[in-house]
Design an enzyme around this catalytic site. Sequence first.
Site, PDB file in Angstrom:
ATOM      1  N   ASP A  98      -0.946  -8.444   8.952  1.00 27.58           N
ATOM      2  CA  ASP A  98      -1.954  -9.150   8.174  1.00 27.58           C
ATOM      3  C   ASP A  98      -3.109  -8.179   7.955  1.00 27.58           C
ATOM      4  O   ASP A  98      -3.572  -7.530   8.889  1.00 27.58           O
ATOM      5  CB  ASP A  98      -2.442 -10.378   8.957  1.00 27.58           C
ATOM      6  CG  ASP A  98      -2.670 -11.578   8.068  1.00 27.58           C
ATOM      7  OD1 ASP A  98      -3.376 -11.424   7.067  1.00 27.58           O
ATOM      8  OD2 ASP A  98      -2.158 -12.660   8.403  1.00 27.58           O
ATOM      9  N   ASP A 199      -4.883 -10.871   3.234  1.00 31.19           N
ATOM     10  CA  ASP A 199      -5.659 -12.106   3.328  1.00 31.19           C
ATOM     11  C   ASP A 199      -6.650 -12.226   2.166  1.00 31.19           C
ATOM     12  O   ASP A 199      -7.409 -11.280   1.887  1.00 31.19           O
ATOM     13  CB  ASP A 199      -6.428 -12.065   4.659  1.00 31.19           C
ATOM     14  CG  ASP A 199      -7.054 -13.389   5.016  1.00 31.19           C
ATOM     15  OD1 ASP A 199      -6.310 -14.338   5.284  1.00 31.19           O
ATOM     16  OD2 ASP A 199      -8.304 -13.474   5.023  1.00 31.19           O
ATOM     17  N   GLU A 255      -2.373 -12.744  -0.625  1.00 28.78           N
ATOM     18  CA  GLU A 255      -2.750 -14.160  -0.598  1.00 28.78           C
ATOM     19  C   GLU A 255      -3.805 -14.357  -1.682  1.00 28.78           C
ATOM     20  O   GLU A 255      -4.898 -13.832  -1.595  1.00 28.78           O
ATOM     21  CB  GLU A 255      -3.319 -14.547   0.773  1.00 28.78           C
ATOM     22  CG  GLU A 255      -3.472 -16.048   0.893  1.00 28.78           C
ATOM     23  CD  GLU A 255      -4.520 -16.475   1.909  1.00 28.78           C
ATOM     24  OE1 GLU A 255      -4.459 -17.617   2.365  1.00 28.78           O
ATOM     25  OE2 GLU A 255      -5.429 -15.685   2.223  1.00 28.78           O
ATOM     26  N   HIS A 328       0.443 -20.926   8.498  1.00 29.41           N
ATOM     27  CA  HIS A 328      -0.505 -21.298   9.553  1.00 29.41           C
ATOM     28  C   HIS A 328      -1.709 -22.089   9.025  1.00 29.41           C
ATOM     29  O   HIS A 328      -2.536 -22.537   9.802  1.00 29.41           O
ATOM     30  CB  HIS A 328      -0.998 -20.032  10.259  1.00 29.41           C
ATOM     31  CG  HIS A 328      -1.786 -19.149   9.348  1.00 29.41           C
ATOM     32  ND1 HIS A 328      -1.228 -18.519   8.250  1.00 29.41           N
ATOM     33  CD2 HIS A 328      -3.091 -18.823   9.317  1.00 29.41           C
ATOM     34  CE1 HIS A 328      -2.151 -17.848   7.604  1.00 29.41           C
ATOM     35  NE2 HIS A 328      -3.293 -18.013   8.232  1.00 29.41           N
ATOM     36  N   ASP A 329      -1.819 -22.227   7.696  1.00 30.22           N
ATOM     37  CA  ASP A 329      -2.922 -22.982   7.101  1.00 30.22           C
ATOM     38  C   ASP A 329      -2.472 -24.332   6.560  1.00 30.22           C
ATOM     39  O   ASP A 329      -3.275 -25.068   5.996  1.00 30.22           O
ATOM     40  CB  ASP A 329      -3.536 -22.204   5.921  1.00 30.22           C
ATOM     41  CG  ASP A 329      -4.235 -20.922   6.371  1.00 30.22           C
ATOM     42  OD1 ASP A 329      -4.734 -20.885   7.508  1.00 30.22           O
ATOM     43  OD2 ASP A 329      -4.267 -19.965   5.570  1.00 30.22           O
TER      44      ASP A 329
HETATM   45  C1  NOJ Z   1      -6.814 -17.166   4.758  1.00 32.78           C
HETATM   46  C2  NOJ Z   1      -6.117 -17.281   6.078  1.00 32.78           C
HETATM   47  O1  NOJ Z   1      -4.779 -17.597   5.872  1.00 32.78           O
HETATM   48  C3  NOJ Z   1      -6.854 -18.309   6.886  1.00 32.78           C
HETATM   49  O2  NOJ Z   1      -6.186 -18.651   8.073  1.00 32.78           O
HETATM   50  C4  NOJ Z   1      -8.228 -17.757   7.174  1.00 32.78           C
HETATM   51  O3  NOJ Z   1      -8.996 -18.752   7.819  1.00 32.78           O
HETATM   52  C5  NOJ Z   1      -8.953 -17.337   5.899  1.00 32.78           C
HETATM   53  N1  NOJ Z   1      -8.112 -16.625   4.986  1.00 32.78           N
HETATM   54  C6  NOJ Z   1     -10.118 -16.441   6.215  1.00 32.78           C
HETATM   55  O4  NOJ Z   1      -9.658 -15.188   6.649  1.00 32.78           O
END
Ligand code: NOJ
Length: 558
Positions: A98, A199, A255, A328-329
Site C-alpha cells: 500500500d 491510496d 484507489e 477493508h473500507d
Molecule cells: C483510503 C483507505 O482505503 C482508507 O482505509 C483510509 O482511511 C483512507 N484512504 C485514508 O488514507
Amino acid sequence: MEKKWWKESVVYQIYPRSFCDSNGDGIGDLKGITGKLDYLHELGINVIWLSPVYKSPNDDNGYDISDYQDIMDEFGTLEDFDILLKSAHDRGIKIVMDLVVNHTSDEHKWFVESRSSKDNDKRDFYIWREGRDGQAPNNWGSSFSGSAWEYDEKTDMYYLHCFSKKQPDLNWDNPRVRDEVFRMMTWWCDRGIDGFRMDVISMISKVEGLPDGQVDANTGYGGLENTTNGPHVHEYLKEMNKRVLSKYDIMTVGECAGVTIEEAEKYASLDGSELNMVFQFEHVGLDYDEHGKWTARRYDLRELKKNLSKWQTELEGKSWNSLFLDNHDQPRIVSRLGDDSPLSAKAIATMLHFMKGTPYIYQGEELGMTNCKFGCLENLRDIEEINAYHELVDSGKMTREAMIAGIEAKGRDNARTPMQWDASENAGFTTGSPWIMVNPNYKEINAEAELKDADSVFNYYKKLVSLRRKSEWSDLIVYGTYRLLDDESSEIFAYERELNGRNLFVLCNLSDREIHYHNDAFSKANALLISNCGEAELSEEMKLSPWFAAVWEVLSFV
Ligand code: NOJ
C-alpha cells in the site's frame, strides 16, 4: 488485447492488524502472515496486497504513516518483512504494498519540521494557509467529519487534512515532495516488492486557489470535487511512471475516489504511461441514502448490474478493470448483497469472478465472513465511524439506534473483525485479547472447518481462482468480452463472455426467492464450469433456486 501477468492474476488483500497474531499482543503481525502463506497458496491466489505495514501511530490503522522506510512496532521489523517477501516468492506469490502518499502522519519527521516555523525548510511539504475571517481557509470537509483544516497555534495558520487531523495532506506541487516520494518508492522496489496499491491517489492534486466546494446537505461541508482528479494529477503520475514504475516489472492499482470512466481511461490507459488499473467507487455508493453511507438500505440489483456492466463495456479495449466488492473500507458483501448464507456468498462470488478484470479477494471473503453486530459505541474502533457517530448523534441529526444500525450495515469495522481461523477462543486469531471484537459466528464460519468441507465457500473460491488461472477457459475468462443479459431483471444477474467464437454463460439468481427463468440466449451447454447447486442443467425453461449460480460453456443461439 496485450497479455500481462497482472491481468491474469488473482489478488488477495490482507489487513495485517486483523489477519493473524503470532505473539499474543492481540494485534496481527508480519510473522502471523508468513505462517499463513500455505493457506493462501492452497486458495491459489498469486498476489497479496498488504494494507500498510509502515511505522504509524495508528490514528487510522496504518494509513497515517510516520516512517515510510520502517515497519510498525506491532507488526515486526524490516527483517520480518524480508522473510515474508522471500517466503511468498518461494511459493510463487507476489506482494503489492500500500502506498499512502496523499498524506503522512502528523508524527512524520517532515510534518514535525514543517509545523515548527513558517520558514522551515519543509514548510512547503504540506498545505498551509491563513485563516479567513478567523475561520478555516475554505469550506472543505474532512472524510472523517468536521472541517478539513486544523488550526496550528504555533504559526497561527491552518493545515489541510482531507482525512483525520493526524493525516496532513502532502503538497505534491512541491517538486521536492515528489523527489522524496519517488526515492522512497525506488527503495521498496529495490527491496524486491511487486507493486503498489496507491491510496486515494486521485486526490494528490488540488484545484488551484483551493476554492470553496459545493456544500453537501448531509455534512454541511464542501470540497470533494476540488480535491479529486485535480489539474496536475496525470502529470504527476506520468512523472512517477517515468522515474520509478517503468523501471520495474510491477503491478499498480490506483484507489480513485470520484473517478469517472473518462478519467479512468487516463489513469490506466493501455499505453502504460500511468497505472495498470484503478479502483472505482461508483457501485459502492448505490446503497447510500440522505445520510450518506450510514443506512441499512440495500442495493437495487438493476442499478448495480447497470453500473458494473457500464464499467465492463466502456473500458473494453481502452483500459483494465479491477473487480472488487469487499475491502477493508467496505461492509461484508455476503451481508450487504446476500443473506449471510454460504450459498449467497458463492452466488455473489460467481457473479464477480467471471467478469473481465483483475479480481480482488478480501481476507475472510473466501470463508463467507459476515458483518458483525457491534451493538454499542464502545465496541467500535474505526475513526470514521466514531467521528460520524458523534457528529450525527450528538447533534440530534440521527438517533443512536439508527446510527448503530447504519454502522452495522455499512461501517468499516465489519471488515476488520479478526480473521476466523478455527473454532478455538478468539477464532484462533490471537492467544491474547484481540484489539477489536471477534465476530461471534466464528464457531460456524472458520478456515479450519471449511478446508475440510468440499462444499464450503473456501473450496468454491478455490475453484473460481483455479478456473481463472489454470484451466482451459483461462484466456476466455481473462480476455473475453462481456455482454449483460436480462438487464431489466431485479433478481437475475446474467452475462455472456466471448473470445474467438467461444462463449461462457454466467447465470446467478441474486435473490432469496425461487425464480422461473426463461433462457432464450443459449441452446446447448458444452460443459458446466462451476455451480453452487450441483449438476446444473441448462434448458429453455429453468427453475432457479434461491441464490442459484452456474457457469457453462455454451453454443451461441444467435
Ligand atoms: C483510503 C483507505 O482505503 C482508507 O482505509 C483510509 O482511511 C483512507 N484512504 C485514508 O488514507
